[in-house]
Design a protein around this motif. Structure first.
Motif, PDB file in Angstrom:
ATOM      1  N   GLU A 225      29.996  36.283  97.318  1.00 35.23           N
ATOM      2  CA  GLU A 225      30.668  35.385  96.382  1.00 35.23           C
ATOM      3  C   GLU A 225      30.245  35.599  94.933  1.00 35.23           C
ATOM      4  N   ARG A 226      29.313  36.513  94.693  1.00 33.56           N
ATOM      5  CA  ARG A 226      28.889  36.783  93.318  1.00 33.56           C
ATOM      6  C   ARG A 226      29.940  37.554  92.534  1.00 33.56           C
ATOM      7  N   VAL A 227      30.918  38.129  93.247  1.00 29.28           N
ATOM      8  CA  VAL A 227      31.970  38.894  92.570  1.00 29.28           C
ATOM      9  C   VAL A 227      33.336  38.293  92.882  1.00 29.28           C
ATOM     10  N   ASP A 228      34.276  38.596  92.002  1.00 29.33           N
ATOM     11  CA  ASP A 228      35.635  38.067  92.148  1.00 29.33           C
ATOM     12  C   ASP A 228      36.606  39.060  92.768  1.00 29.33           C
ATOM     13  N   GLY A 229      36.189  40.322  92.869  1.00 35.11           N
ATOM     14  CA  GLY A 229      37.061  41.323  93.461  1.00 35.11           C
ATOM     15  C   GLY A 229      36.319  42.623  93.704  1.00 35.11           C
ATOM     16  N   VAL A 230      36.866  43.432  94.611  1.00 30.51           N
ATOM     17  CA  VAL A 230      36.317  44.750  94.920  1.00 30.51           C
ATOM     18  C   VAL A 230      37.463  45.747  94.885  1.00 30.51           C
ATOM     19  N   LEU A 231      37.273  46.837  94.137  1.00 28.78           N
ATOM     20  CA  LEU A 231      38.277  47.892  94.016  1.00 28.78           C
ATOM     21  C   LEU A 231      37.834  49.128  94.780  1.00 28.78           C
ATOM     22  N   GLN A 232      38.790  49.817  95.349  1.00 28.24           N
ATOM     23  CA  GLN A 232      38.531  51.053  96.075  1.00 28.24           C
ATOM     24  C   GLN A 232      38.325  52.200  95.091  1.00 28.24           C
ATOM     25  N   ALA A 233      37.242  52.961  95.267  1.00 30.04           N
ATOM     26  CA  ALA A 233      37.009  54.180  94.493  1.00 30.04           C
ATOM     27  C   ALA A 233      37.712  55.328  95.202  1.00 30.04           C
ATOM     28  N   PRO A 234      38.195  56.329  94.515  1.00 35.60           N
ATOM     29  CA  PRO A 234      38.169  56.538  93.076  1.00 35.60           C
ATOM     30  C   PRO A 234      39.167  55.608  92.366  1.00 35.60           C
ATOM     31  N   LEU A 235      38.777  55.191  91.189  1.00 33.94           N
ATOM     32  CA  LEU A 235      39.531  54.212  90.417  1.00 33.94           C
ATOM     33  C   LEU A 235      40.693  54.855  89.683  1.00 33.94           C
ATOM     34  N   THR A 236      41.823  54.150  89.673  1.00 30.21           N
ATOM     35  CA  THR A 236      42.979  54.579  88.877  1.00 30.21           C
ATOM     36  C   THR A 236      43.287  53.494  87.852  1.00 30.21           C
ATOM     37  N   GLY A 237      43.994  53.861  86.804  1.00 28.12           N
ATOM     38  CA  GLY A 237      44.376  52.893  85.792  1.00 28.12           C
ATOM     39  C   GLY A 237      45.244  51.787  86.354  1.00 28.12           C
TER      40      GLY A 237
ATOM     41  N   VAL B  71      33.214  34.724  82.978  1.00 31.57           N
ATOM     42  CA  VAL B  71      33.588  36.136  83.077  1.00 31.57           C
ATOM     43  C   VAL B  71      33.733  36.527  84.550  1.00 31.57           C
ATOM     44  N   LYS B  72      34.827  37.170  84.867  1.00 34.53           N
ATOM     45  CA  LYS B  72      35.084  37.625  86.231  1.00 34.53           C
ATOM     46  C   LYS B  72      34.400  38.969  86.454  1.00 34.53           C
ATOM     47  N   VAL B  73      33.891  39.190  87.663  1.00 31.74           N
ATOM     48  CA  VAL B  73      33.183  40.420  88.004  1.00 31.74           C
ATOM     49  C   VAL B  73      33.940  41.140  89.111  1.00 31.74           C
ATOM     50  N   ILE B  74      34.189  42.417  88.882  1.00 30.31           N
ATOM     51  CA  ILE B  74      34.875  43.273  89.860  1.00 30.31           C
ATOM     52  C   ILE B  74      33.973  44.477  90.129  1.00 30.31           C
ATOM     53  N   ILE B  75      33.810  44.835  91.390  1.00 37.49           N
ATOM     54  CA  ILE B  75      32.988  45.982  91.782  1.00 37.49           C
ATOM     55  C   ILE B  75      33.901  47.119  92.233  1.00 37.49           C
ATOM     56  N   VAL B  76      33.568  48.345  91.834  1.00 36.74           N
ATOM     57  CA  VAL B  76      34.264  49.540  92.303  1.00 36.74           C
ATOM     58  C   VAL B  76      33.361  50.196  93.343  1.00 36.74           C
ATOM     59  N   ALA B  77      33.897  50.393  94.561  1.00 30.84           N
ATOM     60  CA  ALA B  77      33.079  50.914  95.655  1.00 30.84           C
ATOM     61  C   ALA B  77      33.892  51.848  96.548  1.00 30.84           C
ATOM     62  N   LYS B  78      33.198  52.817  97.135  1.00 29.35           N
ATOM     63  CA  LYS B  78      33.853  53.700  98.094  1.00 29.35           C
ATOM     64  C   LYS B  78      34.113  52.976  99.416  1.00 29.35           C
ATOM     65  N   ASP B  79      33.174  52.140  99.829  1.00 30.15           N
ATOM     66  CA  ASP B  79      33.324  51.349 101.055  1.00 30.15           C
ATOM     67  C   ASP B  79      33.491  49.883 100.640  1.00 30.15           C
ATOM     68  N   THR B  80      34.728  49.433 100.561  1.00 33.93           N
ATOM     69  CA  THR B  80      35.000  48.085 100.066  1.00 33.93           C
ATOM     70  C   THR B  80      34.463  47.003 100.996  1.00 33.93           C
ATOM     71  N   ASP B  81      34.482  47.246 102.292  1.00 33.69           N
ATOM     72  CA  ASP B  81      33.953  46.249 103.232  1.00 33.69           C
ATOM     73  C   ASP B  81      32.448  46.055 103.031  1.00 33.69           C
ATOM     74  N   ALA B  82      31.725  47.156 102.880  1.00 30.82           N
ATOM     75  CA  ALA B  82      30.279  47.067 102.657  1.00 30.82           C
ATOM     76  C   ALA B  82      29.981  46.395 101.316  1.00 30.82           C
ATOM     77  N   ALA B  83      30.794  46.673 100.311  1.00 31.91           N
ATOM     78  CA  ALA B  83      30.602  46.062  98.993  1.00 31.91           C
ATOM     79  C   ALA B  83      30.858  44.558  99.050  1.00 31.91           C
ATOM     80  N   GLU B  84      31.890  44.155  99.784  1.00 29.76           N
ATOM     81  CA  GLU B  84      32.164  42.721  99.918  1.00 29.76           C
ATOM     82  C   GLU B  84      31.009  42.014 100.619  1.00 29.76           C
ATOM     83  N   GLU B  85      30.435  42.682 101.610  1.00 29.30           N
ATOM     84  CA  GLU B  85      29.285  42.101 102.309  1.00 29.30           C
ATOM     85  C   GLU B  85      28.058  42.066 101.401  1.00 29.30           C
ATOM     86  N   ARG B  86      27.841  43.136 100.645  1.00 31.37           N
ATOM     87  CA  ARG B  86      26.669  43.239  99.760  1.00 31.37           C
ATOM     88  C   ARG B  86      26.707  42.213  98.622  1.00 31.37           C
ATOM     89  N   PHE B  87      27.863  42.043  97.982  1.00 28.55           N
ATOM     90  CA  PHE B  87      27.949  41.199  96.788  1.00 28.55           C
ATOM     91  C   PHE B  87      28.450  39.792  97.075  1.00 28.55           C
TER      92      PHE B  87
END
Length: 134
Positions: free
Chosen positions: A90-102, A72-88
């Motif tokens: 290789e445990r995640v497969d992608g980071v999306l910028q908040a606010p999320l759109t379809g 299962v692939k894991v994607i994180i939604v974050a306001k600060d994508t750089d901080a999220a990439e640093e925090r998570f």
């Protein structure tokens, strides 16, 4: 999707209008983990970086311990994508910028699933070919 905010609800509605996708949302980490344990036959989990009852790391840890969710692939939604990439990392497969759109949700899920085999789809195609030949 595991996210408590209203942007998620709107993104889920928009993503469900895309043919071939089925998106469900849980507003809490506990509810999301229950859903994952009940039906582990999912392709990707999108998790908001801020949850009201647990951390995203709790969900990711649960998934990593359950062999049914190994792919299962894991994607994180974050306001600060750089901080999220640093925090998570290789445990995640992608980071999306908040606010999320379809549109962003569909694009990122498609990106992380690119090249992933679909055994259920292959089986369905095989049945369809056999029926057509008959």
């Amino acid at each position: 999707m595991i996210s408590p905010d209203d942007d998620t609800k709107n993104a889920v509605v928009a993503a469900n209008s895309v043919r071939g996708l089925a998106v469900d949302a849980s507003g809490t980490a506990v509810r999301g983990m229950q859903n994952l344990l009940l039906d582990a036959s999912i392709d990707a989990v999108v998790i908001n970086e801020i949850l009201p009852d647990r951390s995203p790391e709790d969900i990711i840890g649960l998934m990593k311990r359950d062999s049914r969710m190994a792919q299962v692939k894991v994607i994180i939604v974050a306001k600060d994508t750089d901080a999220a990439e640093e925090r998570f990392g290789e445990r995640v497969d992608g980071v999306l910028q908040a606010p999320l759109t379809g549109e962003a949700l569909v694009a990122e899920v498609n990106r992380v699933l690119e090249g992933v085999a679909d055994p259920a789809g292959d089986t369905a195609e095989g049945y369809a070919a056999q029926a057509s030949n008959a």
